[in-house]
Motif scaffolding. Structure first.
Motif, PDB file in Angstrom:
ATOM      1  N   LEU A 160       0.834  -1.200   0.000  1.00  0.00           N
ATOM      2  CA  LEU A 160       0.000   0.000   0.000  1.00  0.00           C
ATOM      3  C   LEU A 160       0.871   1.253   0.000  1.00  0.00           C
ATOM      4  O   LEU A 160       0.500   2.280  -0.575  1.00  0.00           O
ATOM      5  CB  LEU A 160      -0.920  -0.016   1.230  1.00  0.00           C
ATOM      6  CG  LEU A 160      -1.840   1.188   1.423  1.00  0.00           C
ATOM      7  CD1 LEU A 160      -2.904   1.240   0.326  1.00  0.00           C
ATOM      8  CD2 LEU A 160      -2.513   1.147   2.789  1.00  0.00           C
ATOM      9  N   TYR A 379      -7.306   9.248  -1.355  1.00  0.00           N
ATOM     10  CA  TYR A 379      -7.118   7.807  -1.152  1.00  0.00           C
ATOM     11  C   TYR A 379      -7.501   7.054  -2.412  1.00  0.00           C
ATOM     12  O   TYR A 379      -8.519   7.347  -3.047  1.00  0.00           O
ATOM     13  CB  TYR A 379      -8.006   7.326   0.008  1.00  0.00           C
ATOM     14  CG  TYR A 379      -7.958   5.846   0.268  1.00  0.00           C
ATOM     15  CD1 TYR A 379      -7.007   5.299   1.117  1.00  0.00           C
ATOM     16  CD2 TYR A 379      -8.880   4.990  -0.330  1.00  0.00           C
ATOM     17  CE1 TYR A 379      -6.965   3.926   1.372  1.00  0.00           C
ATOM     18  CE2 TYR A 379      -8.856   3.624  -0.088  1.00  0.00           C
ATOM     19  CZ  TYR A 379      -7.892   3.094   0.758  1.00  0.00           C
ATOM     20  OH  TYR A 379      -7.866   1.755   0.996  1.00  0.00           O
ATOM     21  N   SER A 381      -7.271   2.763  -3.802  1.00  0.00           N
ATOM     22  CA  SER A 381      -6.858   1.390  -3.479  1.00  0.00           C
ATOM     23  C   SER A 381      -7.202   0.483  -4.650  1.00  0.00           C
ATOM     24  O   SER A 381      -8.300   0.573  -5.208  1.00  0.00           O
ATOM     25  CB  SER A 381      -7.582   0.924  -2.211  1.00  0.00           C
ATOM     26  OG  SER A 381      -7.282  -0.436  -1.932  1.00  0.00           O
ATOM     27  N   GLY A 386      -6.927  -3.064   1.857  1.00  0.00           N
ATOM     28  CA  GLY A 386      -6.117  -1.845   1.823  1.00  0.00           C
ATOM     29  C   GLY A 386      -4.667  -2.245   2.033  1.00  0.00           C
ATOM     30  O   GLY A 386      -3.910  -2.414   1.089  1.00  0.00           O
ATOM     31  N   SER A 387      -4.321  -2.462   3.288  1.00  0.00           N
ATOM     32  CA  SER A 387      -2.996  -3.003   3.581  1.00  0.00           C
ATOM     33  C   SER A 387      -2.936  -4.448   3.119  1.00  0.00           C
ATOM     34  O   SER A 387      -3.903  -5.199   3.265  1.00  0.00           O
ATOM     35  CB  SER A 387      -2.714  -2.927   5.084  1.00  0.00           C
ATOM     36  OG  SER A 387      -2.613  -1.588   5.508  1.00  0.00           O
TER      37      SER A 387
END
Length: 540
Positions: A160, A379, A381, A386-387
């Motif tokens: 990320l 943001y 993604s 996400g992570s």
């Protein structure tokens, strides 16, 4: 003009008032409302019949009604719990004795000893599981050790953070590119724009492909009530995707060869269809769907075609090079818009690594989530998570670079030969038949003479962990490198299990044959659904 219409309106009003005057005012209000309610109920029931069929709908309605009786509901709930307990192979919860809070004092490095102790109590899986573990040999040496070291080296990284963990970002890009090359990205027919991302597994890859296809088709055709068509052999991850993303799902019967029936799928295509699905191979029987025909169908209707290569992605390209008759299955097929492939299966990477690929960036852009109004900043993604664990990305990269083309070719040769040997062994047992004609490393078999689920229970008592299937009732083994040295052992145990069941038919104590058999006979599939949900609710 107005003067001629007005008297007519007045006469109609007087006539209507005169007619309605004979009815109670309350009836005039209630009857239309009741009629509307009945019409909606009938409409809903007709829609359910259209989706599930008349028999299943009537049974479902009947079960819903009888469960309104408290005593009947209590009895059904008690019987369901008995089945759940049997599925757990015990009457007690799996969580008995598990920790429920932090210890006052930490264990320090002694925690590793506890972990080793717990691990030693796990069932033996070396060579005994269908699929599950695809790397060959002992987990403390060889390829296992290499993967473990690669993962530990990058255990604290997170792709990320693109600007911090640049090495992991590079690893992901290279894993995606190398995988895409296996599926025709270098061929002119692919269009030269193949792109994708790494995911946590085949289910996430499929979820992303479905979500991206839904949004792409909404942008392209303004489809706001999306529908998807899949063969009954397609993975259950598509059911999950449709539940998550509010897509109407049509499951279509397969043909006599247990392949996707292209003509049957065509009948379900309408203005709301966003995508169809093919598998190479399908999980149940290891049979490749007619991807070329599905591609022609998808292209002619301007809809998406996803090819599920979660199992076959790191076998079929190499099996073709070895001379096996593998039909076209990748981006060289016109109409294929996305592909999912698991690196953690025959790619021999660590668990939790898969790839989702798209024919072009126009489709993949609909996979991303971008947020511009968050107080935490801008943001964006690429995947559901996400992570993400950079360790797994590094492990997949290490696996692919370690093995190379020659390594995968050699492993494919070994597992294909092992699967052919198992097929031949099954054919030599007269009580069994092979389901369809397997194209790869899955061998599914059933019986018209004995209860195949009792055979599975006998195999389980000998330490084997195979996959029970339905429609038709059968079991399968997904051949991995773990099985290569013990094919003869498996065939002997299979023969002995068949002989035991033939001489002494009946359920094995503690076995699951009665449950699988009952599930196949329960006409109310909603009740089977409830059983599965209750089992999972008790297990995790």
């Amino acid at each position: 003009m107005e003067t001629s219409i007005l008297p007519t309106v007045i006469r109609l009003r007087a006539s209507a008032n005169s007619f309605l005057s004979q009815f109670e005012p309350l009836a005039i209000v209630v009857v239309p409302l009741v009629s509307f309610l009945i019409a909606r109920i009938v409409q809903s029931f007709v829609q359910v019949i259209h989706e599930k069929g008349f028999k299943a709908s009537v049974i479902g309605l009947f079960m819903t009604l009888i469960k309104l009786v408290p005593s009947v509901k209590r009895h059904i709930d008690a019987e369901k719990q008995k089945v759940v307990d049997k599925l757990q192979s015990s009457g007690k919860s799996l969580r008995d004795g598990w920790k429920t809070e932090l210890p006052n004092t930490g264990l320090g490095t002694k925690v590793l000893e506890q972990m080793k102790d717990f691990k030693q109590k796990d069932p033996a899986w070396q060579g005994k599981c269908s699929g599950t573990v695809y790397i060959g040999g002992n987990e403390s040496e060889g390829h296992f050790s290499l993967i473990n070291e690669a993962c530990s080296m990058f255990a604290h990284t997170n792709p990320l953070h693109l600007d911090v963990f640049k090495s992991v970002v590079r690893f992901e890009a290279e894993v995606v590119a190398m995988t895409a090359a296996l599926f025709g990205s270098k061929e002119k027919a692919s269009g030269g724009q193949i792109c994708g991302n790494m995911t946590s597994g085949g289910t996430e890859s499929i979820l992303l492909a479905v979500k991206s296809s839904r949004d792409y088709m909404r942008a392209k055709k303004n489809i706001t009530s999306p529908e998807m068509i899949i063969p009954v052999s397609a993975h259950s991850a598509y059911d999950k995707a449709c539940q998550y993303f509010k897509i109407k799902l049509w499951r279509v019967p397969v043909n006599k060869e247990f392949q996707a029936d292209v003509k049957a799928i065509k009948k379900y295509i309408n203005k709301n269809t966003i995508m169809i699905v093919g598998s190479a191979p399908g999980f149940p029987h290891g049979i490749i769907d007619p991807i070329e025909e599905l591609g022609e169908l998808a292209f002619s209707y301007g809809i998406c075609l996803h090819v599920d290569l979660c199992l076959g992605g790191f076998v079929l390209p190499f099996a073709r090079k070895l001379g096996y008759p593998i039909p076209p299955f990748d981006f060289t097929v016109q109409g294929v818009t996305s592909i999912s492939a698991d690196v953690h299966k025959y790619g021999l990477a660590p668990k939790g690594t898969s790839i989702v690929l798209y024919r072009n960036h126009d489709i993949r852009k609909h996979q991303f989530v971008a947020v511009t109004e968050w107080s935490g900043g801008l943001y964006v993604s690429p995947t559901i998570a996400g992570s993400r664990p950079g360790s797994l990305v590094a492990g997949a990269w290490a696996a692919m670079l370690c093995l190379g083309q020659e390594g995968y070719l050699e492993h494919t040769r070994e597992i294909m030969e092992a699967s052919k040997k198992i097929q031949q062994g099954v054919k030599e047992i007269p009580e069994l038949f092979i389901v369809g004609r397997p194209d790869m490393t899955i061998v599914a078999f059933g019986s018209d003479i004995i209860d195949i689920f009792e055979v599975n229970d006998m195999l389980s008592s000998k330490g084997w962990h195979l996959n029970p299937l339905q429609r038709p009732n059968s079991i399968h083994i997904c051949v991995t490198l773990q099985h290569v040295p013990i094919v003869d052992d498996f065939l002997k145990d299979l023969y002995d299990s068949v002989e035991t069941v033939k001489k002494n038919p009946g359920p094995v104590s503690g076995g699951l044959a009665p449950i699988y058999g009952a599930a196949g006979k329960i006409p109310d599939r909603g009740m089977v659904n409830e059983l599965l949900v209750d089992y999972m609710d008790n297990a995790c």
